[in-house]
Enzyme design. Structure first.
Site, short mmCIF file in Angstrom:
data_model
loop_
_atom_site.label_atom_id
_atom_site.label_comp_id
_atom_site.label_asym_id
_atom_site.label_seq_id
_atom_site.Cartn_x
_atom_site.Cartn_y
_atom_site.Cartn_z
N LYS A 1 45.65 69.16 -18.94
CA LYS A 1 46.23 69.67 -17.69
C LYS A 1 47.03 68.57 -17.01
O LYS A 1 46.59 67.40 -17.00
CB LYS A 1 45.08 70.15 -16.80
N SER B 1 43.29 77.46 -11.53
CA SER B 1 44.56 76.77 -11.58
C SER B 1 44.91 76.23 -12.96
O SER B 1 46.07 75.94 -13.23
CB SER B 1 44.55 75.61 -10.58
N SER C 1 38.52 76.84 -11.51
CA SER C 1 39.78 76.72 -12.25
C SER C 1 39.68 76.54 -13.75
O SER C 1 40.71 76.57 -14.43
CB SER C 1 40.61 75.57 -11.68
#
Ligand code: GLN
Length: 469
Positions: free
Chosen positions: A75, A150, A174
């Site tokens: 990420k 997210s 997330s």
């Protein structure tokens, strides 16, 4: 189609020469290109082929790391030296990391190949991956729907077969929520199990780094590698790391708690049916199913959004245009420079959080909001402490609905925040949670089940996940 189902099969193929790592990496690179429209990656590292040579040699020599040749995406809130680190924000659009996050370094030390950095909601704030300066990410199962957030890009990269596994971060759901929306496994470890060094802080007392994979064995292996005390993060814990990948197989029977508060109004019927079928399966294989109560559950969303925004407002104060990141040209004096750089650099949701957080921390409101929320957080933790006296794990849905349509909730922040109704409590209590894919609804969209365990008992989550196969 890949000729392996999990990493232990892959390494055998690599060792015997039946699979070439170079070809495998090329395959992923071309597939990433083919699925560009999903927008899962902010940056793809074509130069990782250079690393392939080194890892191939190591495999040949028989002296290789535990993840030799596993192709992993991370990420874009995690630092990798000399590579961009943007947090999907314009304020860091041209920023490059000066060092590598501990969790990422641990992957590299075990000979993993990092193939790129994945898209996410800006500074990890969101539940749909629509809040990104790099544009929204599409759900690979239905391109008209969100992948969750997210860590949407990390979930999509795995679900669409663009890499073997990925790392995401989970502050309020997330990892688990996008895993549920994309039909894969995603684990949020215990707070303190994995070092946060090199993770751009959103809400420091909640943030955790964890893996995504299509198979639970690789989740266990990755957790084993990234876990452990790190002198660079004082909140990382000095505690034995179980041999997750070996001990995942067990006949142990668990006491599984079902909290009634997680099955009330707002839960989609098909999800609740799916979960009930899984509960019946667990029961018939000898696990004990126990009804429990987590009485303060209804306060978790409010408590989370007060504390997380408070921490965010403080953490994001460092992005001021002076030290790094975007600086507005439109600056006559220092205070204009701060104001304009932040106003232009941050997206709408991030600004909303900074304002909310500043408000709850401000003199006159601090006691009514921030201090009170801290007290409620303690009580929520006590609910779990109480529950874990009589059960080993807690089983709930991961999300109230399956993946929703793009744009469906973006104009209503409150409705979006409610998507985290079942996930924020694990972060408030600091306990581990996992999403386990359990099937599909009538529209073909994945359904996820969440398991939570007591602090540092990720092993139970993995064992039950494995037994459900
Ligand atoms: N959706 C939650 C939020 O927006 C959780 C985000 C996360 O876990 N990073 O804060």
């Amino acid at each position: 189609m890949l000729p392996y189902k999990n990493y232990s099969e892959k390494i055998e193929l690599l060792k015997s020469g039946k699979l070439s790592l170079r070809e495998n990496v090329k395959y992923f690179l071309s597939r990433i290109n083919e699925y560009k429209h999903l927008n899962a990656f902010n940056f793809v590292f074509d130069d990782c082929v250079e690393q392939v040579n080194i890892v191939e040699q190591r495999i040949k020599s028989g002296k290789h790391g535990k993840l030799a040749g596993m192709v992993i995406a991370i990420k874009d809130v995690l630092a990798l030296k000399n590579k961009p680190l943007t947090c999907s924000s314009n304020i860091l659009r041209n920023f490059k990391s000066l060092y590598t996050a501990t969790a990422v370094q641990r992957l590299l030390d075990e000979d993993a190949i990092i193939i790129g950095k994945t898209n996410c909601d800006e500074f990890a704030m969101g539940s749909s991956n629509e809040n990104s300066a790099f544009g929204k990410v599409l759900n690979p199962i239905d391109n008209a729907r969100v992948p969750g957030g997210s860590s949407g890009g990390s979930a999509v990269a795995v679900a669409a077969g663009l890499c073997d596994a990925s790392l995401g971060t989970d502050t309020g759901g997330s990892i688990r929520q996008p895993a549920a929306f994309c039909g894969i496994f995603g684990l949020k470890p215990t707070y303190g199990r994995v070092s946060r060094y090199g993770l751009t802080a959103y809400a420091s007392s909640f943030d955790s780094i964890g893996p995504f994979s299509k198979n639970i064995e690789d989740i266990a292996l990755l957790l084993e590698v990234i876990s452990g005390k790190d002198d660079k993060d004082s909140t990382s814990f000095e505690i034995d790391i179980p041999n997750f990948s070996k001990d995942i197989q067990t006949d142990k029977k668990f006491r599984i708690g079902i909290p009634k508060e997680y099955f009330g109004e707002g839960l989609d019927k098909e999800i609740s049916n799916g979960i009930n079928n899984t509960i019946a399966k667990l029961k018939s294989s000898g696990h004990e199913i126990i009804d429990i109560t987590l009485p303060r559950t209804e306060y978790s969303i409010a408590t989370y959004y007060i504390l997380a925004t408070a921490e965010a407002s403080s953490n994001l104060a460092r992005f001021d245009g002076a030290r790094y990141g975007y600086r507005s040209d439109d600056s006559f004096n220092l205070s204009d420079m701060y104001i304009n750089s932040r106003s232009e650099g941050f997206g709408e949701e991030v600004k909303r959080r900074i304002m909310l957080g500043t408000y709850v921390l401000s003199a006159g409101y601090y006691d009514a909001y921030y201090r009170k929320a801290q007290k409620v957080r303690r009580l929520l933790k006590e609910d779990f402490d109480q529950a874990f006296k009589s059960v080993d794990v807690i089983l709930t849905p991961t999300t109230p609905t399956a993946a929703f349509k793009l744009g469906e909730k973006s104009s209503d922040p409150l409705e979006m925040y409610l998507m985290d109704i079942y996930t924020t409590s694990a972060n408030l209590a600091g306990i581990p949670g996992i999403n386990i894919p359990i099937g599909k609804n009538s529209e073909g969209l994945p359904i996820g089940m969440q398991l939570m365990a007591n602090q540092f008992d990720e092993l139970s989550l993995l064992q039950i996940g494995k037994s459900l196969k």
